[in-house]
Design a protein around this motif. Structure first.
Motif, PDB file in Angstrom:
ATOM      1  N   ASP A 149     -46.531  33.432 -13.649  1.00 52.49           N
ATOM      2  CA  ASP A 149     -45.179  33.660 -14.819  1.00 52.49           C
ATOM      3  C   ASP A 149     -45.289  35.061 -15.461  1.00 52.49           C
ATOM      4  O   ASP A 149     -44.750  35.906 -15.491  1.00 52.49           O
ATOM      5  N   LEU A 150     -46.742  35.514 -16.097  1.00 55.62           N
ATOM      6  CA  LEU A 150     -47.176  36.217 -16.496  1.00 55.62           C
ATOM      7  C   LEU A 150     -46.770  37.766 -15.566  1.00 55.62           C
ATOM      8  O   LEU A 150     -46.885  38.497 -16.381  1.00 55.62           O
ATOM      9  N   ALA A 151     -47.310  37.682 -14.439  1.00 56.59           N
ATOM     10  CA  ALA A 151     -46.647  38.947 -13.732  1.00 56.59           C
ATOM     11  C   ALA A 151     -45.712  38.875 -13.642  1.00 56.59           C
ATOM     12  O   ALA A 151     -44.785  40.168 -13.367  1.00 56.59           O
ATOM     13  N   LYS A 152     -44.690  37.805 -13.488  1.00 62.72           N
ATOM     14  CA  LYS A 152     -43.366  38.098 -13.387  1.00 62.72           C
ATOM     15  C   LYS A 152     -42.448  38.800 -14.379  1.00 62.72           C
ATOM     16  O   LYS A 152     -41.516  39.316 -14.659  1.00 62.72           O
ATOM     17  N   LYS A 153     -42.872  38.353 -16.034  1.00 63.48           N
ATOM     18  CA  LYS A 153     -42.713  39.316 -16.600  1.00 63.48           C
ATOM     19  C   LYS A 153     -42.666  40.286 -17.520  1.00 63.48           C
ATOM     20  O   LYS A 153     -42.530  40.965 -17.742  1.00 63.48           O
ATOM     21  N   LEU A 154     -44.113  41.136 -16.477  1.00 65.56           N
ATOM     22  CA  LEU A 154     -44.268  42.272 -16.319  1.00 65.56           C
ATOM     23  C   LEU A 154     -43.683  43.288 -15.549  1.00 65.56           C
ATOM     24  O   LEU A 154     -43.874  44.523 -15.254  1.00 65.56           O
ATOM     25  N   THR A 155     -42.860  42.669 -14.971  1.00 68.09           N
ATOM     26  CA  THR A 155     -42.350  42.789 -13.613  1.00 68.09           C
ATOM     27  C   THR A 155     -40.289  43.710 -14.727  1.00 68.09           C
ATOM     28  O   THR A 155     -39.546  44.198 -14.448  1.00 68.09           O
ATOM     29  N   ASN A 156     -40.060  42.772 -15.576  1.00 65.44           N
ATOM     30  CA  ASN A 156     -39.701  42.690 -16.519  1.00 65.44           C
ATOM     31  C   ASN A 156     -39.078  43.998 -18.137  1.00 65.44           C
ATOM     32  O   ASN A 156     -39.936  43.619 -18.495  1.00 65.44           O
ATOM     33  N   PRO A 157     -38.659  45.249 -18.200  1.00 65.27           N
ATOM     34  CA  PRO A 157     -39.392  46.682 -19.097  1.00 65.27           C
ATOM     35  C   PRO A 157     -38.635  45.935 -20.501  1.00 65.27           C
ATOM     36  O   PRO A 157     -39.263  46.704 -21.310  1.00 65.27           O
ATOM     37  N   VAL A 158     -38.102  44.900 -20.749  1.00 63.92           N
ATOM     38  CA  VAL A 158     -37.939  44.410 -21.948  1.00 63.92           C
ATOM     39  C   VAL A 158     -38.211  43.033 -21.950  1.00 63.92           C
ATOM     40  O   VAL A 158     -37.575  42.299 -23.021  1.00 63.92           O
ATOM     41  N   SER A 179     -31.044  55.800 -23.413  1.00 64.94           N
ATOM     42  CA  SER A 179     -31.121  54.843 -22.330  1.00 64.94           C
ATOM     43  C   SER A 179     -30.569  53.622 -22.316  1.00 64.94           C
ATOM     44  O   SER A 179     -29.697  52.961 -22.503  1.00 64.94           O
ATOM     45  N   ALA A 180     -30.441  53.101 -20.858  1.00 64.88           N
ATOM     46  CA  ALA A 180     -30.241  52.046 -20.823  1.00 64.88           C
ATOM     47  C   ALA A 180     -30.850  51.186 -19.604  1.00 64.88           C
ATOM     48  O   ALA A 180     -31.669  51.670 -18.248  1.00 64.88           O
ATOM     49  N   VAL A 181     -31.332  49.954 -19.478  1.00 70.79           N
ATOM     50  CA  VAL A 181     -31.523  48.612 -18.994  1.00 70.79           C
ATOM     51  C   VAL A 181     -31.089  47.880 -18.593  1.00 70.79           C
ATOM     52  O   VAL A 181     -30.311  47.549 -19.305  1.00 70.79           O
ATOM     53  N   GLY A 182     -30.837  47.376 -16.982  1.00 68.16           N
ATOM     54  CA  GLY A 182     -30.385  46.442 -16.664  1.00 68.16           C
ATOM     55  C   GLY A 182     -30.720  45.283 -15.744  1.00 68.16           C
ATOM     56  O   GLY A 182     -31.085  46.212 -14.397  1.00 68.16           O
ATOM     57  N   LEU A 183     -31.120  44.510 -15.616  1.00 64.55           N
ATOM     58  CA  LEU A 183     -32.185  43.665 -14.018  1.00 64.55           C
ATOM     59  C   LEU A 183     -31.365  42.525 -14.060  1.00 64.55           C
ATOM     60  O   LEU A 183     -30.962  41.706 -15.089  1.00 64.55           O
ATOM     61  N   VAL A 184     -31.761  41.719 -13.279  1.00 66.17           N
ATOM     62  CA  VAL A 184     -31.752  40.183 -12.750  1.00 66.17           C
ATOM     63  C   VAL A 184     -33.426  39.445 -12.519  1.00 66.17           C
ATOM     64  O   VAL A 184     -33.510  40.032 -11.621  1.00 66.17           O
ATOM     65  N   MET A 185     -33.695  38.603 -12.300  1.00 62.14           N
ATOM     66  CA  MET A 185     -34.608  37.949 -12.497  1.00 62.14           C
ATOM     67  C   MET A 185     -34.116  36.690 -11.818  1.00 62.14           C
ATOM     68  O   MET A 185     -33.338  35.371 -12.597  1.00 62.14           O
ATOM     69  N   LYS A 186     -34.272  36.367 -10.227  1.00 65.49           N
ATOM     70  CA  LYS A 186     -33.891  35.360  -9.538  1.00 65.49           C
ATOM     71  C   LYS A 186     -35.391  34.592  -9.116  1.00 65.49           C
ATOM     72  O   LYS A 186     -35.314  35.445  -7.472  1.00 65.49           O
ATOM     73  N   SER A 187     -36.390  34.328  -9.588  1.00 67.13           N
ATOM     74  CA  SER A 187     -37.675  33.751  -8.849  1.00 67.13           C
ATOM     75  C   SER A 187     -37.939  33.931  -7.480  1.00 67.13           C
ATOM     76  O   SER A 187     -36.776  32.829  -6.514  1.00 67.13           O
ATOM     77  N   PRO A 188     -38.843  34.653  -7.138  1.00 67.40           N
ATOM     78  CA  PRO A 188     -39.526  35.376  -7.030  1.00 67.40           C
ATOM     79  C   PRO A 188     -39.463  36.700  -7.028  1.00 67.40           C
ATOM     80  O   PRO A 188     -39.924  37.294  -6.814  1.00 67.40           O
ATOM     81  N   TRP A 189     -38.369  37.224  -6.859  1.00 65.23           N
ATOM     82  CA  TRP A 189     -37.151  38.012  -7.357  1.00 65.23           C
ATOM     83  C   TRP A 189     -36.797  38.887  -8.737  1.00 65.23           C
ATOM     84  O   TRP A 189     -36.015  38.491  -9.665  1.00 65.23           O
ATOM     85  N   ALA A 234     -34.607  42.693  -9.695  1.00 64.35           N
ATOM     86  CA  ALA A 234     -34.281  43.991  -9.708  1.00 64.35           C
ATOM     87  C   ALA A 234     -33.811  44.607 -10.150  1.00 64.35           C
ATOM     88  O   ALA A 234     -32.960  43.690 -11.454  1.00 64.35           O
ATOM     89  N   GLY A 235     -33.213  45.858 -10.627  1.00 64.46           N
ATOM     90  CA  GLY A 235     -32.454  46.451 -11.992  1.00 64.46           C
ATOM     91  C   GLY A 235     -32.086  47.420 -11.854  1.00 64.46           C
ATOM     92  O   GLY A 235     -32.973  48.616 -10.862  1.00 64.46           O
ATOM     93  N   LEU A 236     -31.985  48.726 -12.420  1.00 64.48           N
ATOM     94  CA  LEU A 236     -31.760  49.514 -12.877  1.00 64.48           C
ATOM     95  C   LEU A 236     -32.102  50.300 -14.199  1.00 64.48           C
ATOM     96  O   LEU A 236     -32.188  49.400 -15.430  1.00 64.48           O
ATOM     97  N   LEU A 237     -33.522  50.926 -14.822  1.00 61.41           N
ATOM     98  CA  LEU A 237     -34.200  52.157 -15.703  1.00 61.41           C
ATOM     99  C   LEU A 237     -33.991  53.437 -15.775  1.00 61.41           C
ATOM    100  O   LEU A 237     -33.440  54.058 -15.421  1.00 61.41           O
TER     101      LEU A 237
END
Length: 265
Positions: free
Chosen positions: A30-39, A149-159, A161-164
């Motif tokens: 779960d911590l590794a997944k959080k690390l993929t989220n820039p915010v 600056s802007a960021v948007g992403l979708v987290m749907k385990s285990p993936w 995907a987004g754009l910063l």
């Protein structure tokens, strides 16, 4: 040769730390997944090494750089967080248009106002500022830049995907060594396994509005989250390839390795 030895040593350290670390569990994944989220509401301090080649008008130069990019989330209230991401680059250039030396490039401070809770789409937006190069013309523009600056992403385990992205406009300074009128865009996608391995692909592209040229390095990396004592640490290795470049910029293949210290809130 030095670059190959450094990469081999880093990979050896990664394997050794993985072997000595505690077994991976759901919390680690779960911590590794959080690390993929820039915010994410997560303090992280990455130290990222990059190797680039074929630099300069004669394509004989190389670069070894260290990028330090701490991520600090600040809780404004129960509904909003403010994420601060200063990006500092220290670089060693070898035979780039006849120049060899070390220095520091511009500091870019990305910030995002982001909802503390979100359903589906995670997003953030805020001001960004870039300083002139700290070490002169060989390491970047002499201009100051300000923008959004802007960021948007979708987290749907285990993936994930987004754009910063961010855009800066010149706020003063000499344009002789290039301008601060830049659009940065970083699409990214990551896959995290139950054992806390992360496979990622992104670009870290910059389009200069005055030169009308873009630099597009594609990065493919694999990382492993482990614990050293009580501190979670992510080790990463990978390769990069320049899909396009600006005149005198790097081209072809390069390498990447990083170590990120994590401090869950």
């Amino acid at each position: 040769m030095k670059t190959h030895l450094l990469a081999s040593g880093f990979l050896y350290s990664l394997i050794s730390c993985s072997a000595l670390a505690q077994p991976a569990n759901t919390a680690t994944s779960d911590l590794a997944k959080k690390l993929t989220n820039p915010v994410a509401s997560l303090i992280s301090v990455p130290f990222q090494y990059n190797y680039d080649a074929n630099i300069g008008l004669d394509k004989k130069g190389t670069s070894n750089s260290l990028v330090v990019q701490p991520v600090v989330p600040l809780k404004l209230n129960n509904n909003w967080n403010y994420i601060v991401r200063p990006v500092m680059t220290f670089e060693s250039l070898n035979n780039v248009n006849g120049y060899s030396g070390t220095g520091a490039g511009p500091i870019v401070v990305e910030t995002f106002f982001s909802p503390a809770a979100s359903n589906g789409l995670i997003w953030g937006v805020g001001p960004v500022v870039s300083t002139p190069s700290l070490s002169g013309s060989n390491f970047g523009t002499s201009q100051t830049g300000v923008g959004l600056s802007a960021v948007g992403l979708v987290m749907k385990s285990p993936w994930t995907a987004g754009l910063l992205t961010y855009n800066t406009w010149s706020a003063g300074g000499s344009a002789v060594n290039g301008t601060a009128n830049n659009l940065f865009y970083q699409p990214f996608i990551s896959y995290v396994t139950p054992s806390a391995w992360t496979y990622s692909i992104n670009t870290q592209s910059t389009f200069n509005w005055d030169a009308r040229r873009a630099e597009n390095p594609l990065n493919a990396t694999v990382s492993k989250l482990v614990k050293i004592g009580e501190v979670p640490v992510s080790f990463q290795v990978g390769a990069r390839y320049y899909l396009s470049s600006v005149p005198g910029g790097p081209s072809g293949w390069g390498g990447r390795a990083s170590m990120t210290f994590i401090f869950p809130k």
